[in-house]
Design an enzyme around this catalytic site. Structure first.
Site, mmCIF file in Angstrom:
data_model
loop_
_atom_site.group_PDB
_atom_site.id
_atom_site.type_symbol
_atom_site.label_atom_id
_atom_site.label_comp_id
_atom_site.label_asym_id
_atom_site.label_seq_id
_atom_site.Cartn_x
_atom_site.Cartn_y
_atom_site.Cartn_z
ATOM 1 N N LYS A 83 18.672 64.363 37.092
ATOM 2 C CA LYS A 83 17.721 64.549 36.055
ATOM 3 C C LYS A 83 17.962 65.185 34.538
ATOM 4 O O LYS A 83 17.457 64.566 33.863
ATOM 5 C CB LYS A 83 16.777 65.303 36.877
ATOM 6 C CG LYS A 83 16.248 64.504 38.146
ATOM 7 C CD LYS A 83 15.014 65.300 38.823
ATOM 8 C CE LYS A 83 15.402 66.647 39.308
ATOM 9 N NZ LYS A 83 16.425 66.787 40.240
ATOM 10 N N THR A 84 18.680 66.217 34.707
ATOM 11 C CA THR A 84 19.190 66.807 33.316
ATOM 12 C C THR A 84 19.873 65.904 32.461
ATOM 13 O O THR A 84 19.744 65.689 31.372
ATOM 14 C CB THR A 84 19.610 68.061 33.372
ATOM 15 O OG1 THR A 84 19.011 68.913 34.452
ATOM 16 C CG2 THR A 84 20.165 68.994 32.333
ATOM 17 N N ASP A 128 12.356 71.453 32.966
ATOM 18 C CA ASP A 128 12.698 71.362 34.313
ATOM 19 C C ASP A 128 12.056 72.325 35.530
ATOM 20 O O ASP A 128 11.188 73.228 34.815
ATOM 21 C CB ASP A 128 14.222 72.065 34.429
ATOM 22 C CG ASP A 128 14.924 71.799 35.497
ATOM 23 O OD1 ASP A 128 14.562 70.801 36.236
ATOM 24 O OD2 ASP A 128 16.293 72.301 35.938
ATOM 25 N N THR A 177 11.862 68.927 41.655
ATOM 26 C CA THR A 177 12.316 68.545 42.900
ATOM 27 C C THR A 177 11.106 68.324 44.019
ATOM 28 O O THR A 177 11.485 68.232 45.401
ATOM 29 C CB THR A 177 13.200 69.792 43.367
ATOM 30 O OG1 THR A 177 12.434 70.978 43.440
ATOM 31 C CG2 THR A 177 14.473 69.865 42.748
ATOM 32 N N ARG A 236 26.659 65.809 42.160
ATOM 33 C CA ARG A 236 27.231 67.236 41.860
ATOM 34 C C ARG A 236 27.992 67.761 42.852
ATOM 35 O O ARG A 236 29.122 68.248 42.510
ATOM 36 C CB ARG A 236 25.920 68.034 41.722
ATOM 37 C CG ARG A 236 26.151 69.638 41.305
ATOM 38 C CD ARG A 236 24.974 70.294 41.173
ATOM 39 N NE ARG A 236 24.298 70.176 39.761
ATOM 40 C CZ ARG A 236 23.191 70.030 39.770
ATOM 41 N NH1 ARG A 236 22.337 70.753 40.551
ATOM 42 N NH2 ARG A 236 22.811 69.922 38.361
#
Length: 363
Positions: A83-84, A128, A177, A236
């Site tokens: 997302k980032t 965020d 999230t 990640r």
């Protein structure tokens, strides 16, 4: 990623240091430093999320063709899915600067007003964990997103005055999230909403080959497949496992990551072939060996593994449920046949004809 939406704070933030769990999808300090070098710079480099990329590409190309700022974008999904990275790509594709902040950092409407009033025309504001923003700031954001204006309150009580402040057009990219916690008025103001899905192993293999090239690591196809299969569908985690396997290969082998080297390295770090780590297996082993597969209450299960109730419920259980190894029932937690098979155990009464359910549940 949480399955119980009754709290505002995720278990990762409350109980778990990401550095302590190799398979935690929350970024630790080391991850943040490495991810900056590994992040793709445009949509063409971004791997996976095919539908999201295609739709987002249309949104951004249309905005550039009109010479306008892009619509506000909401990205939802579990941590570690990109997302980032996508927010930075949006800014790069639009040729605009990006401002990064988070919902927990905005506790007052004045905090948000200070950020909004300093934005440049066309700038991208990445917010965020937007669901954790305070309610007064949230209500100010409604007007800012829709009318590019905020009302700044000066004074208190009957003498308070609202001074309208015009804002330059900007693009808000919100990431969450837990999309279910966003109020409908806020969700409705986003022109484009996308949900990030977990990655398939073949997509993670492509991620790993790209990251290996940037990190100057040699990995063959079977080695990448072995790491991808243990990465819980999350880039990640895949990149974190790659770095740990790289260390093992440099010390114990000739630096080349093969399937055998990857399997041996991840055995040292206690990450098994399905991506379960020590905590995950401890929960399953307690459920199977101590309680015969359940049902057992959450608090009892937490005591058995020596962890906090919230850690078991919100850190270990979501992945076990997603993998089909554990089920939540009104009577408690129950292991599935896949859990017995994964740990190489035989379910009580599985060989007895007709009374397996009676033996398992003690009915």
């Amino acid at each position: 990623m949480n399955w119980d939406d009754t709290t505002d704070t995720s278990a990762e933030e409350r109980f778990v240091d990401p550095a302590e769990r190799l398979v935690d999808s929350v970024a630790g300090r080391e991850d943040q430093a490495v991810e900056a070098a590994l992040r793709p710079k445009d949509l063409g480099e971004f791997i996976g999320q095919e539908k999201v990329r295609e739709q987002l590409d249309l949104v951004l190309r249309a905005a550039r063709a009109r010479g306008a700022t892009a619509d506000h974008v909401l990205l939802s999904g579990a941590p570690g899915l990109g997302k980032t990275t996508l927010s930075m790509i949006i800014a790069a594709e639009m040729g605009a600067p990006i401002r990064i902040t988070s919902g927990p950092a905005i506790q007052h409407a004045g905090d948000l007003a200070a950020i909004l009033s300093s934005l440049q025309e066309g700038e991208v504001l990445f917010l965020d964990e937007i669901h954790r923003m305070s309610r007064p700031a949230e209500e100010m954001l409604y007007m800012a997103m829709e009318d590019f204006r905020v009302d700044v309150i000066v004074g208190k009580g009957p003498g308070a005055t609202a001074i309208p402040l015009e804002l330059p057009p900007f693009t808000l990219v919100g990431a969450t999230t837990r999309a279910g916690l966003l109020p409908p008025p806020l969700r409705d103001r986003f022109g484009f909403t996308a949900h990030m899905e977990f990655y398939e192993p073949t997509e993670l293999e492509r991620v790993l080959h790209r990251s290996a090239g940037l990190l100057d690591v040699e990995v063959d196809a079977p080695g990448a497949a072995e790491i991808a299969g243990r990465s819980r569908g999350t880039p990640r985690i895949a990149n974190r496992l790659l770095r740990r396997v790289r260390d093992y290969a440099q010390v114990k082998a000739d630096g080349l990551i093969t399937r055998e080297i990857a399997a041996a390295a991840l055995a040292v770090y206690e990450v098994d072939e399905r991506g379960l780590d020590r905590l995950d297996r401890a929960v399953l082993e307690a459920l199977l060996k101590l309680f015969g597969g359940g049902p057992v209450g959450l608090s009892t299960l937490a005591v058995a593994v020596g962890e906090e109730r919230e850690t078991v419920e919100e850190v270990a259980e979501p992945f076990l449920v997603r993998e089909g190894l554990l089920a939540r029932t009104p009577r408690g937690r129950v292991a599935t046949p896949a859990a017995w098979a994964h740990l190489g155990l035989t379910a009580p009464g599985s060989s007895a004809a007709g009374n397996g359910q009676q033996d398992l549940f003690g009915a």
